[in-house]
Design a protein around this motif. Structure first.
Motif, short mmCIF file in Angstrom:
data_model
loop_
_atom_site.label_atom_id
_atom_site.label_comp_id
_atom_site.label_asym_id
_atom_site.label_seq_id
_atom_site.Cartn_x
_atom_site.Cartn_y
_atom_site.Cartn_z
N THR A 31 0.82 -1.21 0.00
CA THR A 31 0.00 0.00 0.00
C THR A 31 0.86 1.26 0.00
O THR A 31 0.59 2.21 -0.74
N LEU A 32 1.91 1.27 0.82
CA LEU A 32 2.77 2.45 0.88
C LEU A 32 3.51 2.65 -0.44
O LEU A 32 3.67 3.79 -0.90
N GLU A 33 3.96 1.57 -1.06
CA GLU A 33 4.62 1.70 -2.36
C GLU A 33 3.62 2.17 -3.42
O GLU A 33 3.98 2.91 -4.34
N SER A 34 2.38 1.72 -3.32
CA SER A 34 1.35 2.18 -4.25
C SER A 34 1.10 3.67 -4.09
O SER A 34 0.90 4.40 -5.07
N LEU A 35 1.13 4.15 -2.84
CA LEU A 35 0.96 5.58 -2.59
C LEU A 35 2.13 6.36 -3.20
O LEU A 35 1.92 7.42 -3.82
N GLN A 36 3.35 5.86 -3.03
CA GLN A 36 4.50 6.49 -3.66
C GLN A 36 4.34 6.55 -5.17
O GLN A 36 4.62 7.57 -5.81
N ALA A 37 3.88 5.44 -5.75
CA ALA A 37 3.71 5.38 -7.21
C ALA A 37 2.67 6.38 -7.67
O ALA A 37 2.82 7.03 -8.71
N LYS A 38 1.60 6.53 -6.91
CA LYS A 38 0.56 7.50 -7.26
C LYS A 38 1.14 8.92 -7.29
O LYS A 38 0.89 9.68 -8.23
N LYS A 39 1.90 9.25 -6.26
CA LYS A 39 2.48 10.60 -6.19
C LYS A 39 3.44 10.84 -7.35
O LYS A 39 3.45 11.92 -7.95
N ARG A 40 4.27 9.83 -7.68
CA ARG A 40 5.21 9.99 -8.79
C ARG A 40 4.45 10.20 -10.10
O ARG A 40 4.81 11.04 -10.93
N LEU A 41 3.40 9.40 -10.29
CA LEU A 41 2.63 9.50 -11.52
C LEU A 41 1.97 10.86 -11.64
O LEU A 41 2.04 11.51 -12.69
#
Length: 236
Positions: A120-130
């Motif tokens: 979940t935390l990595e998904s949140l990071q990915a969302k912010k990068r995108l």
């Protein structure tokens, strides 16, 4: 530019659970816990007085001085830019549905598993990068990010150079995608990918993180016996 570090507020009335959650969060690269609040009053006071608001709140449903989801709604209304992840033992469908309507990022039922929280935390990071890499998104990119794509996203390479964000070269990107397609069942470090295409570790990692943000590649932390955890990449 260095990856953003995520400032996390944990709201949890059980100090032992709060400590475990804090340890879990800080095992994930790029996240740190700035505050643990044990009551709703303490959490709201911290948010009012803190010079820097957290990027993320980990919130339990069952807080002694709070009725139901009042605290979640208060945070969502007053601090709309803070992401919220529910970490709770509450399993009632009505409660889960209300939190989803409130725009939470994820809902994790206790006992919390580190691998589940890590994803979940990595998904949140990915969302912010995108979101930070683009001014607009296509429907396909949005569907891919939300896990709704019905086809392999890697096959849908950008149709033109203009589709790519600044700093991402189409030829280099295609080389990395080809390496991963040829070894579909393997995972790679940035060093290994860089060696395959003749690029530096930092360059390979930048492209791999772009693919993570685009939902085409997943990243996992592998913990060895010594040293820092190793970040490995594989096709979704």
């Amino acid at each position: 530019m260095a990856d953003k570090r995520f400032n996390v507020l944990i709201i949890e009335d059980d100090f032992r659970v709060a400590d475990i959650n804090k340890q879990f969060v800080e095992k994930v690269d790029g996240f740190y816990v700035s505050k643990v609040a044990y009551t709703g009053k303490e959490a709201l006071e911290y948010l009012r007085k803190s010079p820097v608001l957290p990027d993320l709140i980990l919130l339990d449903v069952y807080i002694p001085d709070v009725e139901g989801l009042e605290l979640m709604w208060e945070i969502r209304k007053t601090y709309e830019n803070i992401d919220i992840i529910m970490l709770t033992a509450a399993k009632e469908t009505e409660t889960i549905e209300q939190t989803l309507r409130g725009g939470i990022f994820d809902y994790i039922i206790k006992p919390v598993d580190f691998d589940r929280l890590n994803k979940t935390l990595e998904s949140l990071q990915a969302k912010k990068r995108l979101f930070n890499s683009k001014q607009e998104m296509t429907q396909e990119e949005l569907d891919s990010f939300r896990g709704l794509s019905s086809s392999a996203v890697v096959a849908d390479k950008p149709k033109s150079v203009s589709d790519l964000p600044k700093g991402i070269d189409r030829i280099t990107l295609e080389k990395i995608v080809d390496v991963m397609l040829e070894n579909r069942n393997q995972s790679f470090t940035a060093v290994e990918v860089g060696s395959e295409i003749g690029a530096s570790r930092s360059t390979a990692r930048r492209y791999l993180e772009y693919l993570v943000a685009a939902g085409q590649v997943k990243a996992e932390l592998m913990y060895g016996d010594v040293g820092r955890p190793e970040r490995r990449y594989a096709l979704v």
